[in-house]
Write an enzyme that holds these catalytic residues in place. Structure first.
Site, PDB file in Angstrom:
ATOM      1  N   ARG A 188      -3.333 -10.575   6.529  1.00  0.00           N
ATOM      2  CA  ARG A 188      -2.328 -10.056   5.678  1.00  0.00           C
ATOM      3  C   ARG A 188      -0.924 -10.532   5.836  1.00  0.00           C
ATOM      4  O   ARG A 188      -0.263 -10.725   4.809  1.00  0.00           O
ATOM      5  CB  ARG A 188      -2.551  -8.370   5.718  1.00  0.00           C
ATOM      6  CG  ARG A 188      -1.728  -7.708   4.675  1.00  0.00           C
ATOM      7  CD  ARG A 188      -2.350  -6.329   4.597  1.00  0.00           C
ATOM      8  NE  ARG A 188      -1.793  -5.871   3.029  1.00  0.00           N
ATOM      9  CZ  ARG A 188      -0.869  -4.816   2.846  1.00  0.00           C
ATOM     10  NH1 ARG A 188      -0.409  -4.402   4.099  1.00  0.00           N
ATOM     11  NH2 ARG A 188      -0.463  -4.695   1.671  1.00  0.00           N
ATOM     12  N   HIS A 195       1.353 -12.100   2.973  1.00  0.00           N
ATOM     13  CA  HIS A 195       2.503 -11.644   2.556  1.00  0.00           C
ATOM     14  C   HIS A 195       3.679 -12.468   2.977  1.00  0.00           C
ATOM     15  O   HIS A 195       4.684 -12.301   2.141  1.00  0.00           O
ATOM     16  CB  HIS A 195       2.703 -10.305   3.419  1.00  0.00           C
ATOM     17  CG  HIS A 195       1.963  -9.113   2.426  1.00  0.00           C
ATOM     18  ND1 HIS A 195       2.461  -7.850   2.658  1.00  0.00           N
ATOM     19  CD2 HIS A 195       1.155  -9.294   1.650  1.00  0.00           C
ATOM     20  CE1 HIS A 195       1.703  -7.140   1.644  1.00  0.00           C
ATOM     21  NE2 HIS A 195       0.908  -7.986   1.022  1.00  0.00           N
ATOM     22  N   TRP A 245     -13.151  -1.813   2.172  1.00  0.00           N
ATOM     23  CA  TRP A 245     -13.930  -2.628   0.846  1.00  0.00           C
ATOM     24  C   TRP A 245     -15.579  -2.824   0.807  1.00  0.00           C
ATOM     25  O   TRP A 245     -16.353  -2.874   0.281  1.00  0.00           O
ATOM     26  CB  TRP A 245     -13.316  -3.920   0.480  1.00  0.00           C
ATOM     27  CG  TRP A 245     -11.896  -3.565  -0.065  1.00  0.00           C
ATOM     28  CD1 TRP A 245     -11.499  -3.545  -1.458  1.00  0.00           C
ATOM     29  CD2 TRP A 245     -10.455  -3.878   0.641  1.00  0.00           C
ATOM     30  NE1 TRP A 245     -10.348  -3.675  -1.651  1.00  0.00           N
ATOM     31  CE2 TRP A 245      -9.429  -3.592  -0.626  1.00  0.00           C
ATOM     32  CE3 TRP A 245     -10.163  -3.906   2.002  1.00  0.00           C
ATOM     33  CZ2 TRP A 245      -8.186  -3.598  -0.035  1.00  0.00           C
ATOM     34  CZ3 TRP A 245      -8.966  -3.846   2.339  1.00  0.00           C
ATOM     35  CH2 TRP A 245      -7.952  -4.000   1.164  1.00  0.00           C
TER      36      TRP A 245
HETATM   37 ZN1  ZEM Z   1      -4.341  -7.167  -0.089  1.00  0.00          ZN
HETATM   38  N1  ZEM Z   1      -3.915  -5.308   0.333  1.00  0.00           N
HETATM   39  N2  ZEM Z   1      -3.770  -7.404  -1.982  1.00  0.00           N
HETATM   40  N3  ZEM Z   1      -4.849  -9.234  -0.111  1.00  0.00           N
HETATM   41  N4  ZEM Z   1      -5.234  -7.423   1.981  1.00  0.00           N
HETATM   42  C1  ZEM Z   1      -4.327  -4.569   1.269  1.00  0.00           C
HETATM   43  C2  ZEM Z   1      -4.796  -4.842   2.554  1.00  0.00           C
HETATM   44  C3  ZEM Z   1      -5.218  -6.156   2.696  1.00  0.00           C
HETATM   45  C4  ZEM Z   1      -3.155  -5.985  -2.682  1.00  0.00           C
HETATM   46  C5  ZEM Z   1      -2.723  -4.713  -1.848  1.00  0.00           C
HETATM   47  O1  ZEM Z   1      -2.153  -4.122  -2.755  1.00  0.00           O
HETATM   48  C6  ZEM Z   1      -3.488  -4.581  -0.865  1.00  0.00           C
HETATM   49  C7  ZEM Z   1      -4.484 -10.054  -1.288  1.00  0.00           C
HETATM   50  C8  ZEM Z   1      -4.023  -9.479  -2.433  1.00  0.00           C
HETATM   51  C9  ZEM Z   1      -3.738  -8.330  -2.534  1.00  0.00           C
HETATM   52  C10 ZEM Z   1      -5.727  -8.352   2.587  1.00  0.00           C
HETATM   53  C11 ZEM Z   1      -5.376  -9.707   2.187  1.00  0.00           C
HETATM   54  C12 ZEM Z   1      -5.068 -10.182   0.921  1.00  0.00           C
HETATM   55  C13 ZEM Z   1      -3.851  -3.263   1.154  1.00  0.00           C
HETATM   56  C14 ZEM Z   1      -3.913  -1.992   2.192  1.00  0.00           C
HETATM   57  C15 ZEM Z   1      -3.052  -3.328  -0.161  1.00  0.00           C
HETATM   58  C16 ZEM Z   1      -2.674  -1.959  -0.914  1.00  0.00           C
HETATM   59  C17 ZEM Z   1      -2.804  -2.308   3.245  1.00  0.00           C
HETATM   60  C18 ZEM Z   1      -2.922  -0.747   3.969  1.00  0.00           C
HETATM   61  O2  ZEM Z   1      -2.828   0.214   3.607  1.00  0.00           O
HETATM   62  O3  ZEM Z   1      -2.745  -1.275   5.365  1.00  0.00           O
HETATM   63  C19 ZEM Z   1      -2.926  -6.604  -3.918  1.00  0.00           C
HETATM   64  C20 ZEM Z   1      -2.331  -5.649  -5.233  1.00  0.00           C
HETATM   65  C21 ZEM Z   1      -3.053  -7.932  -4.110  1.00  0.00           C
HETATM   66  C22 ZEM Z   1      -3.379  -8.704  -5.367  1.00  0.00           C
HETATM   67  C23 ZEM Z   1      -3.151  -8.339  -6.404  1.00  0.00           C
HETATM   68  C24 ZEM Z   1      -4.744 -11.366  -0.946  1.00  0.00           C
HETATM   69  C25 ZEM Z   1      -4.471 -12.549  -1.923  1.00  0.00           C
HETATM   70  C26 ZEM Z   1      -5.167 -11.650   0.511  1.00  0.00           C
HETATM   71  C27 ZEM Z   1      -5.176 -12.723   1.397  1.00  0.00           C
HETATM   72  C28 ZEM Z   1      -5.752 -13.905   1.056  1.00  0.00           C
HETATM   73  C29 ZEM Z   1      -6.049  -7.974   3.672  1.00  0.00           C
HETATM   74  C30 ZEM Z   1      -6.899  -8.780   4.848  1.00  0.00           C
HETATM   75  C31 ZEM Z   1      -5.836  -6.634   3.973  1.00  0.00           C
HETATM   76  C32 ZEM Z   1      -6.370  -5.760   5.153  1.00  0.00           C
HETATM   77  C33 ZEM Z   1      -5.439  -5.294   6.119  1.00  0.00           C
HETATM   78  C34 ZEM Z   1      -5.745  -4.297   7.029  1.00  0.00           C
HETATM   79  O4  ZEM Z   1      -4.854  -4.150   7.963  1.00  0.00           O
HETATM   80  O5  ZEM Z   1      -6.994  -4.172   7.483  1.00  0.00           O
END
Ligand code: ZEM
Length: 293
Positions: A48, A52, A191
């Site tokens: 993440r 980001h 998920w």
């Molecule tokens: Zn995420 N992501 N993401 N993402 N994401 C979360 C967690 C993780 C969106 C999003 O709002 C959120 C991509 C695209 C998009 C990961 C990787 C990638 C979370 C939860 C949210 C809300 C955060 C939390 O509460 O800790 C949205 C709206 C996206 C696109 C429209 C893409 C592209 C990614 C990588 C290629 C990963 C690995 C996580 C899990 C983080 C964790 O702490 O477990």
């Protein structure tokens, strides 16, 4: 205004072994500190952070992106969208202290590549050369996506990152890793079942679970399944839109095709806005397993 140009710096003194050494340090630390976040470990949050620190890119003026390592500045790390990523930055602190010749952008992206590979994901080719830029180059908050949206928003958002439908769907498959946390985003739950292995489970669950849109304890809407899995609205949009749905089905049925598309899309995401001079090296790192470590 003239477009912004970010040229990768070639450091002839550093070879693949130098970067593999950093990769190994990160991989060993992920392995050692496995208790983090209920035994999910640091892999997902490192992915993440890589995403980001790159996802601020804007193709219209070539600003943002991973090049300048500007996540290290408070202005960027305190963006509410980045809640929780402090844990990933703290994880990388001692690595940066030991290998202080690496740029922050290179370290954040290398950490993400390492985390995907160590979770048994695809090999992500990686190129060094990002250069720390000053605080004045930090992109304004608000460039990262908001989960409370449907397919049109998702398509528009990814277009700013130069990503087409296939690339957008593949990238979202990273949600096989990790989970959402109330305290970070106002969402809750994983998920799927295997939150620290990189698989096509996200697509399989999206198609096969019984999803119900519910208002959660933070007052936000998310899709929940009887097995305790969740989907964001932006995730669920991938089965509501016919063009996205076709690709979701392909990736659910063919993990190799997901891996291939994820590898190229993730490399592209991590390199958006960077010009690589002729002869710039590209590395494919070995996993700890492949090195018998
Ligand atoms: Zn995420 N992501 N993401 N993402 N994401 C979360 C967690 C993780 C969106 C999003 O709002 C959120 C991509 C695209 C998009 C990961 C990787 C990638 C979370 C939860 C949210 C809300 C955060 C939390 O509460 O800790 C949205 C709206 C996206 C696109 C429209 C893409 C592209 C990614 C990588 C290629 C990963 C690995 C996580 C899990 C983080 C964790 O702490 O477990």
């Amino acid at each position: 205004a003239a477009p912004i140009v970010h040229i990768a710096a070639l450091n002839k003194d550093r070879k693949i072994d130098d970067y593999q050494r950093i990769y190994n340090k990160i991989a060993e630390k992920i392995r050692e500190e496995d208790e983090y976040d209920g035994y999910i470990g640091y892999g997902p949050i490192l992915v993440r952070l890589g995403w980001h620190s790159s996802g601020t890119y804007d193709k219209t003026n070539n600003s943002g992106g991973s090049y300048g390592g500007t996540y290290r500045f408070k202005l960027e790390s305190s963006d509410p969208s980045n809640n929780g990523l402090q844990n990933a930055a703290k994880f990388l602190d001692p690595i940066y202290k030991e290998f202080n010749w690496i740029s922050h952008g290179d370290l954040y992206t290398l950490g993400a590549v390492c985390a995907v590979q160590e979770a048994q994901g695809p090999k992500i080719p990686w190129r060094p050369g990002r250069v720390d830029l000053p605080e004045t180059e930090t992109p304004a908050n608000g460039r990262l996506p908001d989960a409370n949206n449907g397919a049109d928003y998702v398509r528009n958002f990814y277009a700013r990152l130069r990503m087409n439908d296939r690339e957008a769907v593949a990238l979202t498959g990273a949600h096989c890793l990790g989970r959402t946390h109330y305290k970070n985003s106002g969402f809750d739950g994983p998920w799927g079942a295997a939150s620290n292995s990189f698989t096509n489970e996200f697509f399989v669950n999206l198609l096969n679970e019984q999803w119900k849109l519910e208002k959660n304890k933070s007052g936000n809407y998310q899709y929940d399944s009887p097995k305790g899995y969740m989907m964001l609205k932006t995730d669920y949009a991938l089965i509501q839109d016919p063009s996205y749905l076709k690709i979701v089905k392909e990736f659910a049925n063919d993990e190799a095709s997901f891996f291939k598309e994820f590898a190229s899309s993730f490399q592209k995401l991590l390199e958006n806005g960077i010009d690589y001079p002729k002869g710039a090296p590209q590395y494919i790192f070995k996993t700890l397993d492949e090195q018998d470590i």
